[in-house]
Design an enzyme around this catalytic site. Structure first.
Site, PDB file in Angstrom:
ATOM      1  N   LYS A 165     -11.198   3.111   6.334  1.00 34.75           N
ATOM      2  CA  LYS A 165     -10.708   3.216   7.711  1.00 34.75           C
ATOM      3  C   LYS A 165     -10.217   4.636   8.023  1.00 34.75           C
ATOM      4  O   LYS A 165     -10.588   5.203   9.042  1.00 34.75           O
ATOM      5  CB  LYS A 165      -9.540   2.234   7.952  1.00 34.75           C
ATOM      6  CG  LYS A 165      -9.851   0.783   7.651  1.00 34.75           C
ATOM      7  CD  LYS A 165      -8.678  -0.119   8.014  1.00 34.75           C
ATOM      8  CE  LYS A 165      -7.400   0.113   7.234  1.00 34.75           C
ATOM      9  NZ  LYS A 165      -7.469  -0.173   5.785  1.00 34.75           N
TER      10      LYS A 165
ATOM     11  N   ARG B 186      -1.392   8.757  -4.082  1.00 32.26           N
ATOM     12  CA  ARG B 186      -0.321   7.952  -3.489  1.00 32.26           C
ATOM     13  C   ARG B 186       0.227   6.995  -4.539  1.00 32.26           C
ATOM     14  O   ARG B 186      -0.551   6.368  -5.258  1.00 32.26           O
ATOM     15  CB  ARG B 186      -0.883   7.145  -2.303  1.00 32.26           C
ATOM     16  CG  ARG B 186      -1.063   7.974  -1.061  1.00 32.26           C
ATOM     17  CD  ARG B 186      -1.802   7.235   0.020  1.00 32.26           C
ATOM     18  NE  ARG B 186      -1.382   5.854   0.208  1.00 32.26           N
ATOM     19  CZ  ARG B 186      -1.882   5.048   1.137  1.00 32.26           C
ATOM     20  NH1 ARG B 186      -2.812   5.497   1.971  1.00 32.26           N
ATOM     21  NH2 ARG B 186      -1.480   3.808   1.266  1.00 32.26           N
TER      22      ARG B 186
HETATM   23  P1  AMP Z   1      -1.826   2.333   4.510  1.00 39.98           P
HETATM   24  O1  AMP Z   1      -1.697   3.826   4.445  1.00 39.98           O
HETATM   25  O2  AMP Z   1      -2.388   1.874   5.807  1.00 39.98           O
HETATM   26  O3  AMP Z   1      -2.536   1.759   3.319  1.00 39.98           O
HETATM   27  O4  AMP Z   1      -0.319   1.762   4.466  1.00 39.98           O
HETATM   28  C1  AMP Z   1       0.528   2.021   3.368  1.00 39.98           C
HETATM   29  C2  AMP Z   1       1.689   1.041   3.386  1.00 39.98           C
HETATM   30  O5  AMP Z   1       2.443   1.193   4.590  1.00 39.98           O
HETATM   31  C3  AMP Z   1       1.298  -0.433   3.376  1.00 39.98           C
HETATM   32  O6  AMP Z   1       1.034  -0.915   2.073  1.00 39.98           O
HETATM   33  C4  AMP Z   1       2.554  -1.067   3.994  1.00 39.98           C
HETATM   34  O7  AMP Z   1       3.624  -1.107   3.074  1.00 39.98           O
HETATM   35  C5  AMP Z   1       2.908  -0.053   5.064  1.00 39.98           C
HETATM   36  N1  AMP Z   1       2.198  -0.350   6.337  1.00 39.98           N
HETATM   37  C6  AMP Z   1       1.249   0.414   6.962  1.00 39.98           C
HETATM   38  N2  AMP Z   1       0.834  -0.175   8.096  1.00 39.98           N
HETATM   39  C7  AMP Z   1       1.520  -1.328   8.203  1.00 39.98           C
HETATM   40  C8  AMP Z   1       1.532  -2.396   9.146  1.00 39.98           C
HETATM   41  N3  AMP Z   1       0.725  -2.389  10.212  1.00 39.98           N
HETATM   42  N4  AMP Z   1       2.380  -3.420   8.915  1.00 39.98           N
HETATM   43  C9  AMP Z   1       3.215  -3.449   7.868  1.00 39.98           C
HETATM   44  N5  AMP Z   1       3.228  -2.506   6.937  1.00 39.98           N
HETATM   45  C10 AMP Z   1       2.411  -1.434   7.080  1.00 39.98           C
END
Ligand code: AMP
Length: 221
Positions: A22, A169
């Site tokens: 994404k 990360r």
């Molecule tokens: P990502 O970079 O999108 O993989 O997000 C990293 C982390 O941020 C996730 O594992 C969640 O802990 C938090 N996070 C990001 N987007 C959301 C969302 N829409 N709802 C809840 N937690 C989120």
């Protein structure tokens, strides 16, 4: 006349498991169509780095791969989509992640007199997801995304774009990546049906970046 291509459907949700591509495709779309990229993960990482009250609330949950509270993320998104640069269109990358978040998004859109025009579902098998997540590297400075195997930087550990330091990360470790996939299937996957029912969703299979961009452009331009 501007040579930036216009999108017929321009307010988008990118839905898919962590590691599905994404963020990478969103960055390509932003460069091509000059629309706004709203990554809730990036926003939250910024809040954690700045140790804001929201960041402090989110930190431990993010580290363990759990979701942060719906109201907290939805509020951030609501404020962001109201900003002027979103008028040309925006990509919600990693939001909504629960049915409740989708409902809160609908409330915000109604208030702002906006619509979602399409939901892009990135369909990728678990083995590929885990392989990608654990090989992913991000730039500390500009957030560019690399992959040690499929998309390595020219110089190890250094961002091609800005020269920033690349890092893994903490939530991309194998153990946390597995938890994040579980969270995806439990809490986020029901959104596939939710958006399929209202006719907004189309699926994109894992492929090369140019092939995925071509498929998305065919649907949206
Ligand atoms: P990502 O970079 O999108 O993989 O997000 C990293 C982390 O941020 C996730 O594992 C969640 O802990 C938090 N996070 C990001 N987007 C959301 C969302 N829409 N709802 C809840 N937690 C989120």
């Amino acid at each position: 006349m501007s040579d930036i291509p216009e999108l017929r459907r321009k307010n988008l949700i990118f839905l898919g498991a962590p590691g599905a591509g994404k963020g990478t495709i969103a960055k390509e779309m932003v460069a091509k169509y000059h629309i706004a990229h709203i990554s809730t993960g990036d926003i939250l990482r910024g809040e954690v780095a700045a140790q804001t009250p929201a960041g402090k609330q989110a930190e431990a949950l993010m580290k363990s791969g759990q979701l942060v509270p719906d109201e907290l993320v939805a509020g951030m998104v609501r404020r962001r989509i109201a900003e002027p640069d979103c008028r040309r269109g925006f990509i919600l990358d990693g939001f909504p992640r629960t049915i409740r978040q989708a409902e809160l998004l609908e409330d915000a859109l109604r208030e702002l007199e906006l619509n979602i025009d399409a939901v892009v579902f990135f369909e990728v098998d678990d083995e590929t997801l885990l392989r990608r997540l654990t090989a992913r590297m991000n730039c500390r400075k500009c957030d560019a995304i690399y992959n040690k195997i499929s998309r390595p930087p020219k110089q190890e550990g250094v961002c091609d774009i800005c020269g920033g330091e690349l890092f893994q990360r903490p939530d991309d470790s194998l153990e946390t990546a597995k938890s994040r996939l579980k969270v995806f299937y439990g809490q986020t996957a029901p959104l596939v049906d939710y958006y399929r029912k209202n006719g907004l969703l189309f699926a994109v299979a894992a492929d090369t970046i140019p092939a995925m961009m071509k498929r998305i452009a065919e649907e949206l331009e």
